[in-house]
Design a protein around this motif. Structure first.
Motif, PDB file in Angstrom:
ATOM      1  N   MET A 148      26.111   0.059  26.520  1.00 16.15           N
ATOM      2  CA  MET A 148      24.961  -0.290  25.664  1.00 16.15           C
ATOM      3  C   MET A 148      24.864   0.682  24.488  1.00 16.15           C
ATOM      4  N   ILE A 149      24.296   0.206  23.417  1.00 23.46           N
ATOM      5  CA  ILE A 149      24.150   1.024  22.209  1.00 23.46           C
ATOM      6  C   ILE A 149      23.004   2.025  22.378  1.00 23.46           C
ATOM      7  N   LYS A 150      23.297   3.300  22.062  1.00 22.32           N
ATOM      8  CA  LYS A 150      22.299   4.360  22.145  1.00 22.32           C
ATOM      9  C   LYS A 150      21.858   4.879  20.778  1.00 22.32           C
ATOM     10  N   LEU A 151      22.705   4.674  19.762  1.00 19.95           N
ATOM     11  CA  LEU A 151      22.420   5.227  18.434  1.00 19.95           C
ATOM     12  C   LEU A 151      22.786   4.205  17.360  1.00 19.95           C
ATOM     13  N   ILE A 152      21.853   3.961  16.449  1.00 19.57           N
ATOM     14  CA  ILE A 152      22.068   3.047  15.331  1.00 19.57           C
ATOM     15  C   ILE A 152      21.769   3.799  14.040  1.00 19.57           C
ATOM     16  N   ALA A 153      22.740   3.851  13.145  1.00 23.10           N
ATOM     17  CA  ALA A 153      22.546   4.514  11.854  1.00 23.10           C
ATOM     18  C   ALA A 153      22.704   3.495  10.733  1.00 23.10           C
TER      19      ALA A 153
ATOM     20  N   TYR B 230      13.397   1.775  24.581  1.00 23.76           N
ATOM     21  CA  TYR B 230      14.545   1.691  25.476  1.00 23.76           C
ATOM     22  C   TYR B 230      15.424   2.940  25.381  1.00 23.76           C
ATOM     23  N   GLY B 231      15.012   3.912  24.562  1.00 23.55           N
ATOM     24  CA  GLY B 231      15.785   5.134  24.414  1.00 23.55           C
ATOM     25  C   GLY B 231      16.857   5.077  23.345  1.00 23.55           C
ATOM     26  N   VAL B 232      16.840   4.018  22.524  1.00 21.41           N
ATOM     27  CA  VAL B 232      17.810   3.882  21.441  1.00 21.41           C
ATOM     28  C   VAL B 232      17.285   4.639  20.213  1.00 21.41           C
ATOM     29  N   VAL B 233      18.106   5.520  19.662  1.00 25.02           N
ATOM     30  CA  VAL B 233      17.708   6.298  18.493  1.00 25.02           C
ATOM     31  C   VAL B 233      18.185   5.590  17.229  1.00 25.02           C
ATOM     32  N   PHE B 234      17.269   5.339  16.320  1.00 29.54           N
ATOM     33  CA  PHE B 234      17.619   4.815  15.004  1.00 29.54           C
ATOM     34  C   PHE B 234      17.643   5.966  14.024  1.00 29.54           C
ATOM     35  N   ALA B 235      18.674   6.007  13.168  1.00 31.30           N
ATOM     36  CA  ALA B 235      18.805   7.058  12.161  1.00 31.30           C
ATOM     37  C   ALA B 235      18.962   6.452  10.780  1.00 31.30           C
ATOM     38  N   THR B 236      18.183   6.918   9.841  1.00 33.30           N
ATOM     39  CA  THR B 236      18.442   6.593   8.446  1.00 33.30           C
ATOM     40  C   THR B 236      19.643   7.420   8.005  1.00 33.30           C
ATOM     41  N   ALA B 237      20.503   6.847   7.209  1.00 29.31           N
ATOM     42  CA  ALA B 237      21.691   7.571   6.714  1.00 29.31           C
ATOM     43  C   ALA B 237      21.804   7.272   5.231  1.00 29.31           C
TER      44      ALA B 237
ATOM     45  N   GLU C 118      31.620   4.327  21.552  1.00 32.47           N
ATOM     46  CA  GLU C 118      31.356   2.948  21.951  1.00 32.47           C
ATOM     47  C   GLU C 118      29.868   2.640  22.060  1.00 32.47           C
ATOM     48  N   GLU C 119      29.025   3.672  22.026  1.00 27.18           N
ATOM     49  CA  GLU C 119      27.576   3.481  22.153  1.00 27.18           C
ATOM     50  C   GLU C 119      26.854   3.621  20.816  1.00 27.18           C
ATOM     51  N   SER C 120      27.611   3.589  19.717  1.00 27.06           N
ATOM     52  CA  SER C 120      27.031   3.840  18.396  1.00 27.06           C
ATOM     53  C   SER C 120      27.314   2.689  17.435  1.00 27.06           C
ATOM     54  N   ALA C 121      26.340   2.433  16.568  1.00 27.03           N
ATOM     55  CA  ALA C 121      26.467   1.381  15.551  1.00 27.03           C
ATOM     56  C   ALA C 121      26.088   1.942  14.189  1.00 27.03           C
ATOM     57  N   SER C 122      26.654   1.363  13.137  1.00 28.97           N
ATOM     58  CA  SER C 122      26.321   1.802  11.786  1.00 28.97           C
ATOM     59  C   SER C 122      26.366   0.630  10.820  1.00 28.97           C
ATOM     60  N   PHE C 123      25.587   0.752   9.754  1.00 30.20           N
ATOM     61  CA  PHE C 123      25.511  -0.267   8.712  1.00 30.20           C
ATOM     62  C   PHE C 123      25.648   0.416   7.349  1.00 30.20           C
ATOM     63  N   GLY C 124      26.424  -0.193   6.447  1.00 29.06           N
ATOM     64  CA  GLY C 124      26.560   0.380   5.113  1.00 29.06           C
ATOM     65  C   GLY C 124      27.141  -0.607   4.130  1.00 29.06           C
ATOM     66  N   ASP C 125      27.123  -0.206   2.863  1.00 30.49           N
ATOM     67  CA  ASP C 125      27.599  -1.110   1.813  1.00 30.49           C
ATOM     68  C   ASP C 125      28.417  -0.421   0.731  1.00 30.49           C
ATOM     69  N   ASN C 126      28.598   0.932   0.850  1.00 28.66           N
ATOM     70  CA  ASN C 126      29.252   1.622  -0.247  1.00 28.66           C
ATOM     71  C   ASN C 126      30.205   2.690   0.279  1.00 28.66           C
TER      72      ASN C 126
ATOM     73  N   GLU D 200      33.750   5.198  10.725  1.00 26.22           N
ATOM     74  CA  GLU D 200      34.771   5.790  11.592  1.00 26.22           C
ATOM     75  C   GLU D 200      34.182   6.408  12.848  1.00 26.22           C
ATOM     76  N   GLU D 201      32.899   6.705  12.826  1.00 25.11           N
ATOM     77  CA  GLU D 201      32.239   7.354  13.967  1.00 25.11           C
ATOM     78  C   GLU D 201      31.573   6.365  14.914  1.00 25.11           C
ATOM     79  N   THR D 202      31.646   5.070  14.600  1.00 21.03           N
ATOM     80  CA  THR D 202      30.931   4.076  15.398  1.00 21.03           C
ATOM     81  C   THR D 202      31.833   2.881  15.707  1.00 21.03           C
ATOM     82  N   TYR D 203      31.785   2.417  16.940  1.00 15.30           N
ATOM     83  CA  TYR D 203      32.540   1.217  17.309  1.00 15.30           C
ATOM     84  C   TYR D 203      31.940  -0.005  16.619  1.00 15.30           C
ATOM     85  N   TYR D 204      30.614  -0.107  16.644  1.00 13.69           N
ATOM     86  CA  TYR D 204      29.936  -1.250  16.039  1.00 13.69           C
ATOM     87  C   TYR D 204      29.613  -0.921  14.580  1.00 13.69           C
ATOM     88  N   SER D 205      30.615  -1.031  13.721  1.00 13.67           N
ATOM     89  CA  SER D 205      30.435  -0.745  12.300  1.00 13.67           C
ATOM     90  C   SER D 205      30.266  -2.050  11.527  1.00 13.67           C
TER      91      SER D 205
END
Length: 263
Positions: free
Chosen positions: A1-6, A35-42, A206-214, A222-227
């Motif tokens: 399961m995903i624990k960190l979303i940036a 649920y213990g999932v940390v969201f991070a602004t990046a 495998e427990e990390s996700a990230s979103f970006g456009d630039n 590179e640091e997240t499986y769910y990119s």
């Protein structure tokens, strides 16, 4: 399961000229935190600016600010990278002398400018909504410089090669938007910052996700499986991510549903 979303902000969470985080995104972040999932602004934005954007959940999220030069989580500063002052001043003087270019100096929680045009001050204060201090001399800055940015309202394309060739051996330079180019220390990027945050909360690849456009989001992928790259980004960005999406909100909804099904 995903624990960190940036997630990046401009062009990713804020699209189509929007200046406020969608209410549904705030709602999903709030639910996931339970649920213990940390969201991070990046983001390349400063810390106070980001807190205001996420005010309803401001104390529940992590902050990767200034493209990774400053990280704060639950009131604790996890990382701050100070630029060499003399080299930063040399860069700033060059920006000041170059036609159509304005600079932005990032301290820990304040931005410093010396606007050539009033429109730049208005843009940074009233539209970007940074905490701004107008200076007349660089000696007025009494704290570490953690990022320097060059802004050209007509587009940064004409300046990016010039600054890369002149200062690329000293600082890491990244085009971070249509009008912006950022300079930080060589070891600073969103991915390195995300790695620090992953270690802090105990999330693996495998427990990390990230979103970006630039381009300043590539190391984060590179640091997240769910990119996830935004479908509006260029081909190089889209090809660097595992997935492509039209908005962050729909993916956050899916992640929320995954946790709901586990109950």
């Amino acid at each position: 399961m995903i624990k960190l979303i940036a997630s990046d902000i401009d062009g990713t969470l804020l699209t189509g000229g929007n200046r406020e985080i969608p209410a549904k995104v705030i709602e999903y972040i709030d639910i996931l935190s339970q649920y213990g999932v940390v969201f991070a602004t990046a983001s390349g934005r400063q810390y106070p600016n980001l807190r205001r954007l996420f005010l309803p959940v401001a104390d529940k999220i992590a902050y990767i600010c200034e493209n990774g030069a400053f990280i704060k989580y639950k009131g604790e500063v996890l990382f701050k990278s100070a630029m060499d002052c003399d080299a930063a001043i040399e860069l700033l003087k060059d920006i000041e002398a170059r036609d159509n270019c304005e600079f932005l100096i990032s301290g820990k929680e304040v931005s410093y400018i010396k606007p050539k045009e009033e429109g730049y001050l208005i843009h940074m204060r009233d539209h970007v909504k940074n905490d701004i201090v107008v200076i007349n001399d660089f000696k007025e800055i009494k704290e570490d410089i953690i990022k320097v940015s060059v802004y050209n309202k007509n587009g940064i394309d004409n300046d990016s090669s010039y600054y890369h060739e002149k200062f690329g051996s000293v600082f890491k330079d990244t085009v971070s938007g249509k009008c912006w180019m950022d300079f930080v220390n060589k070891d600073v990027n969103k991915g390195a910052a995300l790695k620090i945050l992953k270690e802090k909360i105990g999330a693996d690849f495998e427990e990390s996700a990230s979103f970006g456009d630039n381009f300043n989001d590539l190391e984060m992928f590179e640091e997240t499986y769910y990119s996830y790259a935004m479908n509006t980004s260029c081909a190089e960005i889209r090809n660097s991510a595992r997935y492509v999406t039209h908005d962050v909100e729909s993916v956050l909804f899916d992640i929320n549903m995954m946790y709901l099904w586990q109950k």
